[in-house]
Design an enzyme around this catalytic site. Structure first.
Site, PDB file in Angstrom:
ATOM      1  N   TYR A   1      37.960  -3.622  19.859  1.00  0.00           N
ATOM      2  CA  TYR A   1      37.181  -3.599  21.101  1.00  0.00           C
ATOM      3  C   TYR A   1      37.848  -2.682  22.121  1.00  0.00           C
ATOM      4  O   TYR A   1      37.184  -1.880  22.791  1.00  0.00           O
ATOM      5  CB  TYR A   1      37.049  -5.012  21.661  1.00  0.00           C
ATOM      6  CG  TYR A   1      36.167  -5.105  22.873  1.00  0.00           C
ATOM      7  CD1 TYR A   1      34.779  -5.023  22.743  1.00  0.00           C
ATOM      8  CD2 TYR A   1      36.699  -5.268  24.155  1.00  0.00           C
ATOM      9  CE1 TYR A   1      33.953  -5.101  23.863  1.00  0.00           C
ATOM     10  CE2 TYR A   1      35.886  -5.354  25.269  1.00  0.00           C
ATOM     11  CZ  TYR A   1      34.518  -5.267  25.119  1.00  0.00           C
ATOM     12  OH  TYR A   1      33.701  -5.334  26.222  1.00  0.00           O
TER      13      TYR A   1
ATOM     14  N   LYS B   1      36.106   0.711  23.831  1.00  0.00           N
ATOM     15  CA  LYS B   1      35.932   0.909  25.270  1.00  0.00           C
ATOM     16  C   LYS B   1      36.809   2.046  25.794  1.00  0.00           C
ATOM     17  O   LYS B   1      36.441   2.754  26.744  1.00  0.00           O
ATOM     18  CB  LYS B   1      36.229  -0.389  26.023  1.00  0.00           C
ATOM     19  CG  LYS B   1      35.204  -1.485  25.776  1.00  0.00           C
ATOM     20  CD  LYS B   1      33.798  -1.039  26.165  1.00  0.00           C
ATOM     21  CE  LYS B   1      32.779  -2.142  26.003  1.00  0.00           C
ATOM     22  NZ  LYS B   1      31.407  -1.691  26.387  1.00  0.00           N
TER      23      LYS B   1
END
Length: 301
Positions: A151, A155
């Site tokens: 994750y 991002k």
């Protein structure tokens, strides 16, 4: 019902009830913009449609779905779009040593490639209106969010992509805002979570991993509607020269949500601060203790 003459338009991805996208729809609508809310299954957006918003199906991982949505929006708005909010995203909590690469690819398809595809597809409409792109990133982009390596990487990619996109679109009058989002209330805690495989080296501290799965919903978590109010208010501010933008006008970098102020402040002192805090906050000191105890027992055996 489409936008009224002169009414600004905003397209938001990932607007399922309970999440940031849904809250942003309501807030932009309250400010007088015509909202185009999207989701893979638009039937979940019935409440937004009842308020007069346009609801459309959109899968940001599907080129054909993006093209269909683009054509529908273009017809609706006379080939213009004032704001594009790339909010659709996928969580991914798993130790780096336990990841499944096919699962990782799915996360990047949504979190990274979906953002890139939407910006490319809708760039013509945004250029026509000298519009604004808002990419919903995360504090995870610059923090060692333990068990969130995938994750964080996704991002982080959005942040780097957005910085360059901002310069490439500047000559055309299109601006790019990156939302560095902290902990915000969502439905993430109710979703089916990944589990540790049987042979994981983290089975020793399984309880730490399981606690981490819902960390964002239990640590300085901000109400979704409060986050949406702040983001929309900032997005609708007037444009100011670069050196004054962060103080007076619409920010290029929007920081909000739980932990956002602390993480922002830490960027002035070096990454060691976040390394120190996250390592202890998530509980990996316990892993050290477990490993030391295992070594002690081996020596005694």
């Amino acid at each position: 019902m489409g936008p009224q003459p002169g009414q600004k338009t905003v397209l938001i991805t990932g607007c399922t009830p309970g999440g940031i996208g849904h809250a942003l729809c309501l807030e932009f609508h309250s400010k007088g913009l015509h909202v185009i809310a999207t989701a893979r299954n638009p039937s979940v957006l019935a409440d937004l449609g009842a308020l007069g918003m346009t609801t459309l199906p959109l899968d940001v991982t599907s080129p054909s779905s993006i093209k269909t949505c683009h054509d529908q929006v273009s017809a609706l708005t006379n080939n213009k779009l004032d704001i594009l909010v790339n909010n659709a995203g996928r969580t991914h909590t798993h130790p780096a040593t336990d990841i499944d690469i096919d699962d990782v690819r799915e996360t990047f398809e949504t979190n990274v490639f979906g953002v890139m595809a939407m910006c490319a597809a809708f760039s013509d409409l945004l250029i026509n209106s000298k519009g604004l792109i808002i990419n919903i990133a995360s504090l995870a982009a610059i923090t060692p969010y333990v068990f969130g390596s995938v994750y964080c990487a996704s991002k982080g990619a959005v942040v780097s992509y957005s910085r360059t996109l901002r310069l490439e679109l500047k000559p055309f009058g299109v601006r790019v805002m990156v939302a560095m989002t902290g902990t915000v209330r969502s439905q993430i805690a109710s979703k089916t979570h990944r589990t540790l495989p049987e042979g994981s080296i983290y089975q020793r501290v399984k309880e730490i991993f399981e606690k981490r799965l819902t960390f964002s919903q239990n640590n300085a978590t901000v109400k979704t509607e409060d986050y949406a109010k702040k983001l929309v208010a900032n997005a609708l501010k007037p444009e100011w020269p670069l050196i004054l933008r962060s103080w007076f006008g619409r920010a290029d970098w929007f920081w909000a949500g739980g932990w956002s102020k602390g993480v922002w402040a830490s960027t002035f002192f070096g990454e060691w601060i976040l390394d120190f805090v996250l390592y202890r906050l998530i509980g990996l000191k316990k892993m050290e203790q477990v490993l030391r105890e295992e070594e002690r027992k081996k020596k005694l055996a």
